[in-house]
Design a protein around this motif. Structure first.
Motif, PDB file in Angstrom:
ATOM      1  N   ILE A   1      82.101 -12.986   0.254  1.00  0.00           N
ATOM      2  CA  ILE A   1      81.207 -12.563  -0.824  1.00  0.00           C
ATOM      3  C   ILE A   1      81.680 -11.213  -1.340  1.00  0.00           C
ATOM      4  CG2 ILE A   1      78.851 -11.936  -1.452  1.00  0.00           C
ATOM      5  CD1 ILE A   1      77.840 -13.825   0.693  1.00  0.00           C
ATOM      6  N   ILE A   2      82.213 -11.200  -2.530  1.00  0.00           N
ATOM      7  CA  ILE A   2      82.701  -9.974  -3.163  1.00  0.00           C
ATOM      8  C   ILE A   2      81.688  -9.553  -4.222  1.00  0.00           C
ATOM      9  CG2 ILE A   2      84.530  -8.927  -4.547  1.00  0.00           C
ATOM     10  CD1 ILE A   2      86.495 -10.892  -3.266  1.00  0.00           C
TER      11      ILE A   2
ATOM     12  N   ASP B   1      89.741  -3.050  -9.048  1.00  0.00           N
ATOM     13  CA  ASP B   1      90.860  -3.357  -8.163  1.00  0.00           C
ATOM     14  C   ASP B   1      90.313  -4.154  -6.986  1.00  0.00           C
ATOM     15  OD1 ASP B   1      92.977  -3.439  -6.424  1.00  0.00           O
ATOM     16  OD2 ASP B   1      93.418  -1.292  -6.488  1.00  0.00           O
ATOM     17  N   LEU B   2      90.666  -5.445  -6.908  1.00  0.00           N
ATOM     18  CA  LEU B   2      90.187  -6.303  -5.825  1.00  0.00           C
ATOM     19  C   LEU B   2      91.033  -6.181  -4.568  1.00  0.00           C
ATOM     20  CD1 LEU B   2      89.302  -9.653  -7.668  1.00  0.00           C
ATOM     21  CD2 LEU B   2      87.757  -7.825  -6.972  1.00  0.00           C
ATOM     22  N   GLY B   3      92.065  -5.351  -4.621  1.00  0.00           N
ATOM     23  CA  GLY B   3      92.979  -5.254  -3.493  1.00  0.00           C
ATOM     24  C   GLY B   3      94.091  -6.279  -3.621  1.00  0.00           C
ATOM     25  N   ASP B   4      95.184  -6.066  -2.878  1.00  0.00           N
ATOM     26  CA  ASP B   4      96.335  -6.979  -2.908  1.00  0.00           C
ATOM     27  C   ASP B   4      96.927  -7.094  -4.308  1.00  0.00           C
ATOM     28  OD1 ASP B   4      96.031  -7.663  -0.130  1.00  0.00           O
ATOM     29  OD2 ASP B   4      94.351  -8.930  -0.725  1.00  0.00           O
ATOM     30  N   ARG B   5      96.783  -6.020  -5.098  1.00  0.00           N
ATOM     31  CA  ARG B   5      97.323  -5.950  -6.460  1.00  0.00           C
ATOM     32  C   ARG B   5      96.703  -7.007  -7.387  1.00  0.00           C
ATOM     33  NH1 ARG B   5     101.680  -3.066  -7.817  1.00  0.00           N
ATOM     34  NH2 ARG B   5     102.505  -4.689  -9.189  1.00  0.00           N
ATOM     35  N   VAL B   6      95.437  -7.306  -7.163  1.00  0.00           N
ATOM     36  CA  VAL B   6      94.716  -8.234  -8.026  1.00  0.00           C
ATOM     37  C   VAL B   6      93.635  -7.464  -8.780  1.00  0.00           C
ATOM     38  CG1 VAL B   6      93.276 -10.307  -8.164  1.00  0.00           C
ATOM     39  CG2 VAL B   6      95.134 -10.175  -6.481  1.00  0.00           C
TER      40      VAL B   6
ATOM     41  N   ASN C   1      79.088 -10.947 -11.038  1.00  0.00           N
ATOM     42  CA  ASN C   1      78.115 -11.384 -10.021  1.00  0.00           C
ATOM     43  C   ASN C   1      76.794 -11.800 -10.651  1.00  0.00           C
ATOM     44  OD1 ASN C   1      79.643  -8.839  -8.275  1.00  0.00           O
ATOM     45  ND2 ASN C   1      79.571 -10.897  -7.391  1.00  0.00           N
ATOM     46  N   SER C   2      76.820 -12.092 -11.944  1.00  0.00           N
ATOM     47  CA  SER C   2      75.609 -12.510 -12.648  1.00  0.00           C
ATOM     48  C   SER C   2      75.359 -13.996 -12.444  1.00  0.00           C
ATOM     49  CB  SER C   2      75.744 -12.220 -14.142  1.00  0.00           C
ATOM     50  OG  SER C   2      76.061 -10.873 -14.373  1.00  0.00           O
ATOM     51  N   LYS C   3      74.193 -14.454 -12.870  1.00  0.00           N
ATOM     52  CA  LYS C   3      73.896 -15.873 -12.807  1.00  0.00           C
ATOM     53  C   LYS C   3      74.699 -16.649 -13.837  1.00  0.00           C
ATOM     54  CE  LYS C   3      69.139 -15.529 -11.058  1.00  0.00           C
ATOM     55  NZ  LYS C   3      67.702 -15.836 -11.339  1.00  0.00           N
TER      56      LYS C   3
ATOM     57  N   ALA D   1      78.671 -20.614  -4.871  1.00  0.00           N
ATOM     58  CA  ALA D   1      78.939 -19.751  -6.030  1.00  0.00           C
ATOM     59  C   ALA D   1      79.291 -18.327  -5.621  1.00  0.00           C
ATOM     60  CB  ALA D   1      77.735 -19.744  -6.972  1.00  0.00           C
ATOM     61  N   GLU D   2      78.734 -17.861  -4.509  1.00  0.00           N
ATOM     62  CA  GLU D   2      79.005 -16.492  -4.069  1.00  0.00           C
ATOM     63  C   GLU D   2      80.447 -16.308  -3.603  1.00  0.00           C
ATOM     64  OE1 GLU D   2      75.161 -14.361  -2.371  1.00  0.00           O
ATOM     65  OE2 GLU D   2      75.565 -16.217  -1.267  1.00  0.00           O
ATOM     66  N   TYR D   3      81.141 -17.403  -3.350  1.00  0.00           N
ATOM     67  CA  TYR D   3      82.521 -17.325  -2.864  1.00  0.00           C
ATOM     68  C   TYR D   3      83.558 -17.422  -3.971  1.00  0.00           C
ATOM     69  CZ  TYR D   3      80.759 -18.108   1.927  1.00  0.00           C
ATOM     70  OH  TYR D   3      80.108 -18.003   3.139  1.00  0.00           O
TER      71      TYR D   3
END
Length: 809
Positions: free
Chosen positions: A473-474, A495-500, A540-542, A693-695
């Motif tokens: 869950i990000i 920045d999500l990390g891992d250059r993403v 993270n919205s609906k 959906a959270e994943y």
């Protein structure tokens, strides 16, 4: 092989083909699991004399009649109760009957018993399951409240080791909650496996419940509605008054109390309540679960709720909504109470603040809200550790199972634990010992966060315990300012990390405007500058995005500036350009949509290299509803996608392929889920559905990185797209003419559809001639601007903004 490695679920058997059984089977099939669905061989009173003879002669068509009929019926279910993500999923289901086919369960990985809620029937069937099961077969019961221990008391210890309760909520596809109820002898590793599997593969929010009547959510939920009945009669409120209080105003579901009961069914609701009454003799509020007299009268009258078209509410002869007067047992016109507490609540965004507003109000709404909230919270606190050990399981159970916006303990924090307890004492309520001890120790909130770690309060051991975070869950806003790459009022890059990189829109309803486009361009700049290797488009919205900001468009149209149309066209061109930049970016871009993915939002997703979306993604190019056409590249993309995989060597007629693209746009088709969007040709079959959906951000990031590591080649803008030509355009226009003449479409619909046909046909080109992507974009933009000058289009835009629904003029 170790115990943890001994389970893998690829095949399942569902025993019982009723509404719940078939819904579970459909959901499993949608998640890629082959299902065997069994039911009883029909009794004589279910068959004609001829069918009885056929049954006795071994005719499978008759012997499997119940399961076959249930499958056929399930394929007809419509949202919000549809069972299948796609009708193609039904191919994973095979049917049979208990007498002839129960031995087949030895070849499946998971057996789910879903027969009628009678202990004797369940025990008898599970004893037979024990005879045929495989050594490592997982056996579960989908019971809403019967004892899992008693259910397998006659079964072998080996089966009990692989047995537990799995309580799905209805409708299975849409309700997130799954209660897992371990048997005392269940292998601990199996409990952990099922928690993980049901969350990851089935998309469920899993909570662990104890083997007590009605488990967690139904025990608390049924107490809440029973208490509501009691307070309503004692305080003399109308049903519609109570529902106005017990819904969004206090952070509960919009269906509130009585509309929820109508959905569940009045008879079912009584059964759930009486289960607690019969099975919980020591419950201090046991008597509250006995239904009031008007419930028994409703059942006797057949007023069972929505399934009977009359319950606490029904429609009158003129389709007006009527509500039951519980004192006279007559239906009366529904009214909306006008109390200051409700008016103020509608202005408050956070559910905890809405709850605090209601209970602290002195009007009629506030008084009811306080009594309901106080008595409910105290009852729930006394259920620990009876029904659950952790407050988070109770909060999640009510949010996931009853669609509450905020759980009871989180709500208690929002209104202030100590201050509310003092008020409860003053009103004469008895405070549970666990709450008193908690406050004596100086702990005044059930949840807290320290150094980035979230804690929940353990009411049993009277201490805070860390809540284990789920790495899948990000939550973007929780990444921290050091992970914020760039931001403006419309969007943020993370920045999500891992250059993403992640591009997040955060306007109202994530509508597209100049600032979101600016940040979208910034994102592509960073990718092309080799600052990042891949990008995810998510939030993270609906809802992913409802499309263009129509208010800006309308304001532009009403502007006195001479170049107002040029300004609007510049914005349309900017969206086209940035979407094309994304499509042909040298680094992979993955869209992770969820919920409403409309218009321009859908067009952004269409220009990503892959879609990794939530199962409940409702995608569609809906611009016709406001008198326009997709002009951010959506029309172009649907034309191209309709022709993907078509063998052009034999010069086939393109009309059958392009018809789908035309209908999607001209009818403003909205897919009822991600798989449905694939079936419509909006998304590709190679796109990925994420049931939880959270994943989806986590999964989208993995896919984006995989695309980068395996080599991403976006190609170059196409210049050789075959078109349907004037013959296809004419065919589409003839079809539209028929719809207009039959009253299914208006003259303005005809105007719009004819222009869509002109684009898909390629203008004045003949069938088989080619066109470039840029030429299609130019045609989109021209038609869009032409339609903006139409009075009826402006009327549609205004109506949508004022009423949130389309105008058919």
């Amino acid at each position: 092989m170790s115990e943890k490695q001994s389970w893998n679920i690829e095949k399942a058997a569902v025993l019982g083909s009723g509404v719940m059984g078939m819904a579970i089977a459909a959901h499993l099939a949608g998640c890629g699991i082959d299902c065997l669905v069994l039911d009883i061989v029909p009794f004589d009173n279910m068959l004609s004399e001829k069918e009885q003879k056929q049954r006795d002669a071994g005719d499978k068509r008759v012997r499997n009649k119940l399961a076959a009929a249930a499958l056929k019926q399930a394929m007809k279910w419509k949202p919000p109760a549809s069972a299948f993500y796609s009708k193609n999923d039904a191919k994973r289901i095979t049917i049979g009957n208990f007498d002839d086919d129960l031995h087949k369960i030895k070849d499946v990985d998971w057996v789910i018993e879903v027969v009628v809620e009678r202990m004797d029937i369940k025990k008898s069937l599970l004893a037979k399951v024990d005879e045929y099961r495989g050594e490592n077969t997982i056996i579960t019961t989908n019971t809403s409240g019967l004892s899992v221990v008693e259910m397998v008391s006659d079964c072998s210890p080996e089966m009990r080791k692989n047995f537990l309760g799995t309580h799905f909520f209805n409708p299975v596809r849409f309700m997130k909650l799954l209660e897992i109820i371990p048997h005392p002898e269940t292998a601990p590793a199996l409990v952990s496996f099922m928690e993980s599997f049901c969350s990851n593969e089935l998309g469920k929010g899993v909570i662990l419940a104890k083997d007590t009547p009605n488990f967690i959510a139904n025990r608390i939920g049924m107490h809440g509605i029973s208490l509501t009945f009691q307070l309503m009669t004692e305080m003399d409120y109308r049903i519609d008054e109570v529902d106005a209080i017990c819904g969004k105003a206090i952070g509960h579901a919009s269906s509130a109390a009585f509309k929820t009961a109508d959905l569940v069914g009045i008879d079912t609701m009584k059964h759930v309540g009486m289960t607690v009454y019969d099975k919980c003799p020591n419950d201090e509020e046991r008597e509250i679960f006995k239904p009031p007299a008007f419930i028994d009268q409703m059942i006797e009258n057949g007023w069972l709720g929505r399934k009977a078209k009359s319950g606490f509410y029904k429609r009158g002869p003129k389709k007006e909504r009527l509500v039951l007067d519980w004192k006279t047992m007559e239906y009366i016109p529904q009214e909306k109470p006008e109390w200051p507490s409700l008016a103020k609540s509608k202005e408050i965004r956070k559910p905890g603040a809405r709850l605090a507003n209601m209970i602290n109000s002195d009007d009629r709404g506030g008084k009811f809200a306080w009594k309901l909230t106080a008595a409910s919270l105290l009852y729930i606190a006394r259920r620990i550790p009876e029904i659950a050990d952790h407050i988070l399981d109770i909060d999640n159970g009510l949010c996931w199972g009853f669609n509450w916006e905020i759980g009871p303990f989180a709500g208690w924090d929002a209104i202030g634990l100590r201050t509310s307890v003092e008020r409860m004492k003053a009103d004469g309520y008895e405070i549970p010992a666990n709450i008193t001890t908690m406050l004596e120790k100086g702990n005044e909130s059930f949840y807290k966060e320290e150094d980035g770690v979230r804690y929940q309060y353990d009411l049993v051991n009277q201490e805070y315990v860390a809540i284990k975070p789920d790495e899948k869950i990000i939550v973007l806003k929780e990444l921290g300012d050091d992970r914020k790459v760039a931001s403006n009022d419309g969007a943020t890059l993370w920045d999500l990390g891992d250059r993403v990189l992640c591009y997040q829109m955060h306007t109202k309803m994530n509508a597209i405007d100049n600032e979101t486009i600016e940040m979208q361009n910034k994102a592509v700049d960073l990718l092309e500058a080799d600052e990042f290797d891949a990008m995810v488009i998510a939030n993270n919205s609906k809802n992913f995005s409802v499309g263009a900001n129509l208010m800006l468009v309308l304001m532009g149209l009403h502007s006195d500036e001479e170049n107002k149309y040029d300004q609007i066209e510049e914005m349309v061109k900017a969206l086209q350009d940035v979407n094309m930049r994304m499509k042909y970016c040298s680094k992979p871009i993955v869209a992770a949509p969820v919920g409403f993915t409309f218009g321009g939002g859908c067009e952004i997703a269409l220009h990503a290299h892959r879609v990794v979306g939530a199962a409940e993604t409702y995608a569609g190019l809906v611009e016709v509803g406001v008198g326009l056409i997709p002009a951010g590249g959506g029309t172009k993309e649907l034309v191209m996608r309709a022709l993907e995989g078509v063998d052009m060597s034999n010069r086939p007629s393109l009309l059958p392929f392009l018809q789908k693209a035309f209908e999607n746009i001209a009818k403003a088709e909205v897919a009822t889920g991600l798989k449905a969007a694939m079936d419509l040709g909006i998304f590709r079959q190679t796109d990925v559905m994420v049931t939880n959906a959270e994943y989806r951000i986590y999964e989208a990031k993995k896919v984006a990185l995989g695309m980068f590591l395996t080599g991403h080649n976006p190609g170059k803008p196409r210049t050789d797209i075959p078109v349907g030509g004037v013959s296809a355009t004419a065919a589409f226009m003839i079809a539209v003419d028929g719809m207009v003449k039959s009253g299914w479409a208006s003259e303005h619909d005809r105007l719009i559809a004819d222009k869509v046909a002109w684009i898909i046909g390629g203008g004045d080109r003949a069938e088989g001639q080619t066109i470039s992507e840029q030429e299609l974009l130019d045609m989109e933009r021209k038609v869009f601007m032409d339609l903006l000058r139409e009075e009826k289009t402006v009327e549609r835009i205004q109506y949508m903004l004022m009423n949130n629904k389309p105008l058919r003029n």
